[in-house]
Motif scaffolding. Structure first.
Motif, PDB file in Angstrom:
ATOM      1  N   ILE A   6       0.731  -1.290  -0.266  1.00 26.52           N
ATOM      2  CA  ILE A   6      -0.009   0.043  -0.026  1.00 26.52           C
ATOM      3  C   ILE A   6       0.946   1.309  -0.221  1.00 26.52           C
ATOM      4  N   ILE A   7       1.872   1.147   0.878  1.00 33.86           N
ATOM      5  CA  ILE A   7       2.847   2.248   0.792  1.00 33.86           C
ATOM      6  C   ILE A   7       3.472   2.533  -0.631  1.00 33.86           C
ATOM      7  N   GLN A   8       3.778   1.556  -1.210  1.00 34.55           N
ATOM      8  CA  GLN A   8       4.488   1.658  -2.299  1.00 34.55           C
ATOM      9  C   GLN A   8       3.576   2.271  -3.427  1.00 34.55           C
ATOM     10  N   ARG A   9       2.116   1.796  -3.366  1.00 39.74           N
ATOM     11  CA  ARG A   9       1.028   2.548  -4.177  1.00 39.74           C
ATOM     12  C   ARG A   9       1.049   3.984  -3.903  1.00 39.74           C
ATOM     13  N   ALA A  10       1.281   4.318  -2.794  1.00 39.32           N
ATOM     14  CA  ALA A  10       1.104   5.709  -2.318  1.00 39.32           C
ATOM     15  C   ALA A  10       2.176   6.553  -3.039  1.00 39.32           C
ATOM     16  N   ILE A  11       3.339   5.891  -2.918  1.00 37.09           N
ATOM     17  CA  ILE A  11       4.603   6.625  -3.446  1.00 37.09           C
ATOM     18  C   ILE A  11       4.465   7.007  -4.918  1.00 37.09           C
ATOM     19  N   ASP A  12       3.798   5.694  -5.601  1.00 30.28           N
ATOM     20  CA  ASP A  12       3.559   5.952  -7.104  1.00 30.28           C
ATOM     21  C   ASP A  12       2.754   6.965  -7.342  1.00 30.28           C
ATOM     22  N   LYS A  13       1.417   7.056  -6.546  1.00 28.48           N
ATOM     23  CA  LYS A  13       0.669   8.135  -6.733  1.00 28.48           C
ATOM     24  C   LYS A  13       1.272   9.494  -6.453  1.00 28.48           C
ATOM     25  N   GLU A  14       2.000   9.480  -5.771  1.00 25.65           N
ATOM     26  CA  GLU A  14       2.496  10.773  -5.281  1.00 25.65           C
ATOM     27  C   GLU A  14       3.416  11.180  -6.521  1.00 25.65           C
ATOM     28  N   LYS A  15       4.254  10.323  -6.974  1.00 28.01           N
ATOM     29  CA  LYS A  15       5.087  10.643  -8.358  1.00 28.01           C
ATOM     30  C   LYS A  15       4.215  11.158  -9.339  1.00 28.01           C
ATOM     31  N   LYS A  16       3.055  10.676  -9.689  1.00 27.62           N
ATOM     32  CA  LYS A  16       2.044  10.904 -10.598  1.00 27.62           C
ATOM     33  C   LYS A  16       1.209  12.402 -10.317  1.00 27.62           C
TER      34      LYS A  16
END
Length: 240
Positions: A8-18
């Motif tokens: 879930i944290i990795q998904r958060a990081i991906d969304k932040e980058k986008k």
């Protein structure tokens, strides 16, 4: 639980980058809560310290994202873009804009030209269900749509039934018809505005009544569309 939290944290990081910051913030908060719960169960002191350091880092990232959202909101410059690919899943109403429906929302204005057929009215019903669940202070939903020429009586009947049901939850439904309406927009009086290229009708029809996604739209394949989300400090409430 640890691996789920990390995912879930990795998904958060991906969304932040986008630059999908609001979605990133929700995922950070969800992942952090799971990580904190996992830390409580750890017996190994070395792993516990490592997890605590990770949690601290992610908490700082979440705070930075939260501050960035607030800064952009205050300046009236916050925008978020989501592209939904054809056949993509995981884009039910709750995932796409549920995070903007909160206790501050008392009125919602929906401009959607295609709330006419049975499945389109059901889409609007699903939206209303989500709004009632998320917005504890909700008092009014305003819908502007176009009329169904061939089956207008059925359209009116479905919307009237929904109006009665919403009234049981102390929510007023106001329906207006405009034959020139084209644009699609959802305006919340907490300042958030959601524009979806296909409106609420961006799901592919299910192959049968016994497939995953027939009821749960998070599992329903989507049609390709774009979502534009932005915030403005004050909404011109011309739907009162």
């Amino acid at each position: 639980m640890e691996s789920v939290a990390e995912s879930i944290i990795q998904r958060a990081i991906d969304k932040e980058k986008k630059e999908q910051y609001t979605m990133a913030l929700v995922l950070y908060q969800e992942g952090l809560q799971m990580l904190i719960d996992a830390i409580k169960e750890l017996k190994d002191p070395v792993r516990k310290v490592s997890f605590q350091n990770n949690a601290k880092e992610y908490m700082e990232r979440a705070e930075r994202v939260k501050a960035l959202i607030e800064k952009k909101k205050l300046s009236g410059k916050y925008r978020e873009h989501i592209k939904i690919e054809s056949n993509a899943t995981g884009y039910g109403y709750s995932s796409v804009f549920g995070r903007f429906l909160d206790g501050r929302v008392t009125q919602i204005c929906v401009e959607e030209p295609y709330i006419r057929t049975y499945h389109q009215c059901q889409n609007f019903l699903r939206f209303c269900e989500l709004a009632v669940q998320k917005c504890q202070s909700l008092s009014k939903i305003s819908l502007t749509t176009t009329s169904e020429k061939n089956k207008k009586s059925e359209q009116l009947e479905w919307l009237e039934q929904l109006k009665t049901s919403l009234a049981d939850h102390l929510v007023t439904l106001d329906v207006q018809f405009s034959e020139t309406l084209h644009d699609r927009q959802i305006s919340l009086n907490n300042g958030w505005i959601i524009k979806i290229g296909r409106g609420l009708d961006y799901f592919k029809p299910p192959f049968s009544k016994f497939v995953l996604g027939y009821f749960d739209l998070e599992l329903r394949p989507c049609l390709e569309t774009k979502v534009d989300i932005f915030h403005q400090s004050q909404i011109e409430d011309n739907k009162k």
